[in-house]
Design an enzyme around this catalytic site. Structure first.
Site, PDB file in Angstrom:
ATOM      1  N   GLU A   2       0.987  -1.358  -0.064  1.00 38.89           N
ATOM      2  CA  GLU A   2      -0.185   0.081   0.049  1.00 38.89           C
ATOM      3  C   GLU A   2       0.900   1.201  -0.080  1.00 38.89           C
ATOM      4  O   GLU A   2       2.134   1.191   0.420  1.00 38.89           O
ATOM      5  CB  GLU A   2      -1.043  -0.152   1.326  1.00 38.89           C
ATOM      6  CG  GLU A   2      -2.077  -0.674   1.356  1.00 38.89           C
ATOM      7  CD  GLU A   2      -2.817  -0.554   2.618  1.00 38.89           C
ATOM      8  OE1 GLU A   2      -2.564   0.379   3.319  1.00 38.89           O
ATOM      9  OE2 GLU A   2      -3.784  -1.298   2.904  1.00 38.89           O
ATOM     10  N   HIS A  57       1.225  -0.617  18.348  1.00 43.56           N
ATOM     11  CA  HIS A  57       0.186  -1.111  17.825  1.00 43.56           C
ATOM     12  C   HIS A  57      -0.953  -1.424  19.065  1.00 43.56           C
ATOM     13  O   HIS A  57      -2.091  -2.063  18.897  1.00 43.56           O
ATOM     14  CB  HIS A  57       0.263  -2.216  16.931  1.00 43.56           C
ATOM     15  CG  HIS A  57       1.233  -1.607  15.766  1.00 43.56           C
ATOM     16  ND1 HIS A  57       0.752  -0.814  14.616  1.00 43.56           N
ATOM     17  CD2 HIS A  57       2.530  -2.443  15.313  1.00 43.56           C
ATOM     18  CE1 HIS A  57       1.901  -0.759  14.091  1.00 43.56           C
ATOM     19  NE2 HIS A  57       2.728  -1.684  14.279  1.00 43.56           N
ATOM     20  N   ARG A  76     -15.665  -7.915  15.945  1.00 44.01           N
ATOM     21  CA  ARG A  76     -15.538  -8.287  17.423  1.00 44.01           C
ATOM     22  C   ARG A  76     -16.027  -7.031  17.898  1.00 44.01           C
ATOM     23  O   ARG A  76     -16.080  -6.143  17.445  1.00 44.01           O
ATOM     24  CB  ARG A  76     -14.406  -8.679  17.977  1.00 44.01           C
ATOM     25  CG  ARG A  76     -13.537  -7.721  17.854  1.00 44.01           C
ATOM     26  CD  ARG A  76     -12.137  -7.875  18.625  1.00 44.01           C
ATOM     27  NE  ARG A  76     -11.251  -6.871  18.757  1.00 44.01           N
ATOM     28  CZ  ARG A  76     -10.426  -6.672  17.955  1.00 44.01           C
ATOM     29  NH1 ARG A  76     -10.400  -7.393  16.819  1.00 44.01           N
ATOM     30  NH2 ARG A  76      -9.618  -5.623  18.129  1.00 44.01           N
TER      31      ARG A  76
HETATM   32  C1  MV4 Z   1      -0.857   1.856   7.497  1.00 41.58           C
HETATM   33  C2  MV4 Z   1      -0.224   2.996   8.121  1.00 41.58           C
HETATM   34  C3  MV4 Z   1       0.162   4.020   6.874  1.00 41.58           C
HETATM   35  N1  MV4 Z   1      -0.232   3.954   5.591  1.00 41.58           N
HETATM   36  N2  MV4 Z   1      -1.444   1.651   6.189  1.00 41.58           N
HETATM   37  C4  MV4 Z   1      -0.800  -0.287  11.714  1.00 41.58           C
HETATM   38  C5  MV4 Z   1      -1.185  -1.733  12.011  1.00 41.58           C
HETATM   39  C6  MV4 Z   1      -2.008  -2.328  11.032  1.00 41.58           C
HETATM   40  N3  MV4 Z   1      -3.285  -2.350  11.389  1.00 41.58           N
HETATM   41  C7  MV4 Z   1      -1.902  -1.002  10.109  1.00 41.58           C
HETATM   42  N4  MV4 Z   1      -1.072   0.079  10.356  1.00 41.58           N
HETATM   43  C8  MV4 Z   1      -0.840   1.082   9.543  1.00 41.58           C
HETATM   44  N5  MV4 Z   1      -1.191   0.959   8.274  1.00 41.58           N
HETATM   45  C9  MV4 Z   1      -0.780   2.741   5.242  1.00 41.58           C
HETATM   46  N6  MV4 Z   1      -1.145   2.637   3.869  1.00 41.58           N
HETATM   47  C10 MV4 Z   1       0.152   3.182   9.256  1.00 41.58           C
HETATM   48  C11 MV4 Z   1      -0.276   2.138  10.102  1.00 41.58           C
HETATM   49  C12 MV4 Z   1       0.269   2.370  11.708  1.00 41.58           C
HETATM   50  C13 MV4 Z   1      -0.787   2.535  12.395  1.00 41.58           C
HETATM   51  C14 MV4 Z   1      -1.952   2.945  12.100  1.00 41.58           C
HETATM   52  C15 MV4 Z   1      -2.872   2.938  13.089  1.00 41.58           C
HETATM   53  C16 MV4 Z   1      -2.517   3.176  14.383  1.00 41.58           C
HETATM   54  C17 MV4 Z   1      -0.997   3.081  14.736  1.00 41.58           C
HETATM   55  C18 MV4 Z   1      -0.077   2.797  13.829  1.00 41.58           C
HETATM   56  C19 MV4 Z   1       1.090   2.848  14.422  1.00 41.58           C
HETATM   57  C20 MV4 Z   1       1.989   2.522  13.145  1.00 41.58           C
HETATM   58  C21 MV4 Z   1       1.763   2.345  12.073  1.00 41.58           C
END
Ligand code: MV4
Length: 516
Positions: free
Chosen positions: A205, A240, A297
């Site tokens: 992504e 996370h 959930r």
């Molecule tokens: C992302 C992102 C930036 N760009 N996707 C973190 C866990 C997983 N569920 C997906 N995550 C992320 N996806 C894109 N395209 C940044 C994160 C991310 C993040 C997202 C939500 C809350 C905290 C986070 C901490 C680091 C990275």
């Protein structure tokens, strides 16, 4: 269409605060509750609270709370109609949902197909694309080779993020800033995905820089009616793991909120969702939103949604599982005020949040107007080393965000825990941080703005407070269950009767927040 089937007895396939939370709704609804427990949980709060309780195995969850057959058999033996999985454990395991179906038990959650589809992040992306739910630019299916990945990444534009198809929670995730770094990131992402999930499929992504994590709560009945219960802002996380959540989000305009709500309902519709679910989005600085994943959930942070909507979400889940129609249309769901939740863990913010379970020598939770505490333990209980070290969730409501924050600071100051280090001081520091108060923060907040040394400097009294609280617990108060450590026998009487020390201590407690 499934007919109405009254639920009279529910087995709760979980422990701790969420098991307690579920039993509270059951009790109000006249539904009998059945607890299951592991050996060390024999005397746990969720067991004490249930109408019936059955042991299901030794401490490791792989031998107790995760053993599908034993839990199903227990439910059948005691005549339960339904199983509520809570969160974690078996809550998003399609095999568990299937096993309930196969044995004629109602699973309080979605069908196995829905859980499988949303568990596979590439399958979820394919479905969201079909449903026109906005997503970060990227591949839909998995990427099989370095060559393909390089080509796709060029197309998407760096920086890109490599994610595990079976992932969630950041496992296997790699940010790639330039093409030279792609191949090694790709290999290590695949390796980590394989060892964590037994599945090395990854997809790519566009990396969204400094996003906010905003999720929408949806509720769907068995007849295709779907509503959303607005959003939760969950950007304050570390590794996370969410630490602080709130509703509503300060950054959403009414227009974006409406758009995201509608997208969430379409997301739920695309996978024939039934029950309570959460659609997670990333929101960038320009208020573009991107589907991230769907959680099938009840979530830890559901209390903030309950506070602002007045809806008992567990009761709603149970009604839906019985086959009742949603009692609301979207226009009936109103927002009132603001709510914040702090998760209180037995972790030490000063040692990189090292989990530090042990005996809760003292647990005096705050209360009063607009304060709710969901705890899975009571004073004298053990915060077990075997499971999640969360002690409680503290949530507040206010007519405005400012009021919810002041009330949270007040409640954190009232909260008195001894015996284990906690994240209370970290939560207080965040509540008092100008960036949190201004609403100007992203998922990078904890990384960028939390410095343990600074906390020691600025919040020294909170560290001292915890130390003193511990001393006070040992000196003045025997825990309510009558258990005392041998060293304080005899001491408590003499100090208490003089009255001097407890008064000095309470005066100090009252004044300490003014020093900051
Ligand atoms: C992302 C992102 C930036 N760009 N996707 C973190 C866990 C997983 N569920 C997906 N995550 C992320 N996806 C894109 N395209 C940044 C994160 C991310 C993040 C997202 C939500 C809350 C905290 C986070 C901490 C680091 C990275």
């Amino acid at each position: 269409m499934s007919a109405l089937r009254k639920i009279r007895k529910i087995l709760i396939a979980n422990r701790g605060e969420i098991a307690v939370r579920i039993m509270r709704s059951c009790s109000e609804m006249g539904i009998q509750t059945v607890a299951v427990f592991s050996e060390p949980d024999r005397a746990a709060l969720h067991v004490r609270m249930a109408d019936e309780a059955y042991e299901i195995g030794p401490a490791p969850s792989s031998e107790s709370y995760l053993v599908i057959d034993r839990i199903i058999q227990t439910a059948l033996d005691c005549g339960a109609d339904a199983i509520h999985p809570g969160y974690g454990f078996l809550s998003e395991n399609p095999a568990f949902s299937q096993a309930c179906l196969d044995s004629g038990l109602i699973f309080i959650g979605p069908d196995p197909e829905t859980i499988s589809q949303m568990g596979d992040k590439t399958a979820a992306r394919a479905m969201m694309q079909k449903a026109n739910v906005p997503m970060a630019p990227g591949t839909i299916g998995p990427v099989a080779s370095i060559e393909e990945g390089l080509e796709e990444s060029e197309q998407i534009g760096y920086p890109v993020l490599i994610k595990a198809a079976a992932g969630g929670g950041g496992k296997g995730m790699r940010i790639v800033y330039k093409k030279d770094d792609f191949s090694s990131a790709f290999e290590s992402s695949r390796g980590e995905a394989l060892s964590a999930f037994g599945d090395d499929r990854v997809f790519i992504e566009k990396y969204i820089v400094e996003p906010r994590h905003i999720e929408f709560q949806i509720m769907a009945d068995k007849y295709g009616n779907i509503v959303h219960l607005f959003e939760r802002e969950c950007s304050i996380q570390r590794r996370h793991q969410k630490v602080i959540e709130e509703a509503p989000s300060v950054v959403l305009t009414e227009d974006v909120r409406t758009e995201m709500g509608e997208a969430s309902i379409e997301a739920a519709r695309s996978c024939s969702y039934v029950g309570a679910g959460t659609v997670e989005f990333l929101l960038d600085a320009d208020h573009n939103f991107y589907f991230m994943e769907m959680n099938t959930r009840l979530q830890v942070e559901h209390p903030v949604t309950e506070w602002i909507t007045g809806i008992d979400m567990v009761a709603a889940q149970i009604r839906i599982a019985e086959g009742q129609k949603l009692p609301w249309s979207q226009d009936d769901i109103l927002r009132n005020g603001h709510s914040i939740e702090c998760r209180v863990y037995a972790e030490d913010p000063l040692t990189d949040f090292l989990p530090n379970p042990g005996k809760l020598l003292r647990h005096r939770a705050p209360d009063g107007f607009g304060v709710r505490v969901d705890a899975g333990v009571e004073e004298g209980d053990e915060v077990s080393i075997h499971y999640d070290p969360m002690i409680s969730k503290l949530s507040t409501w206010g007519s405005s965000r400012t009021e919810a924050i002041s009330r949270m600071i007040r409640a954190l100051n009232e909260y008195d825990i001894a015996g284990v280090p906690t994240t209370i001081s970290f939560c207080r520091m965040t509540m008092e941080h100008h960036l949190f108060q201004s609403g100007n923060f992203s998922t990078h907040f904890v990384n960028d703005h939390f410095n343990p040394d600074e906390m020691v400097e600025k919040q020294f009294s909170s560290v001292l407070e915890e130390a003193l609280s511990h001393v006070a617990a040992v000196m003045f108060d025997a825990p309510s269950n009558g258990q005392t450590s041998s060293s304080n026998n005899g001491t408590a009487e003499s100090v208490d009767s003089s009255g001097v020390m407890p008064q000095a201590f309470s005066l100090w407690r009252k004044n300490r927040s003014r020093k900051r």
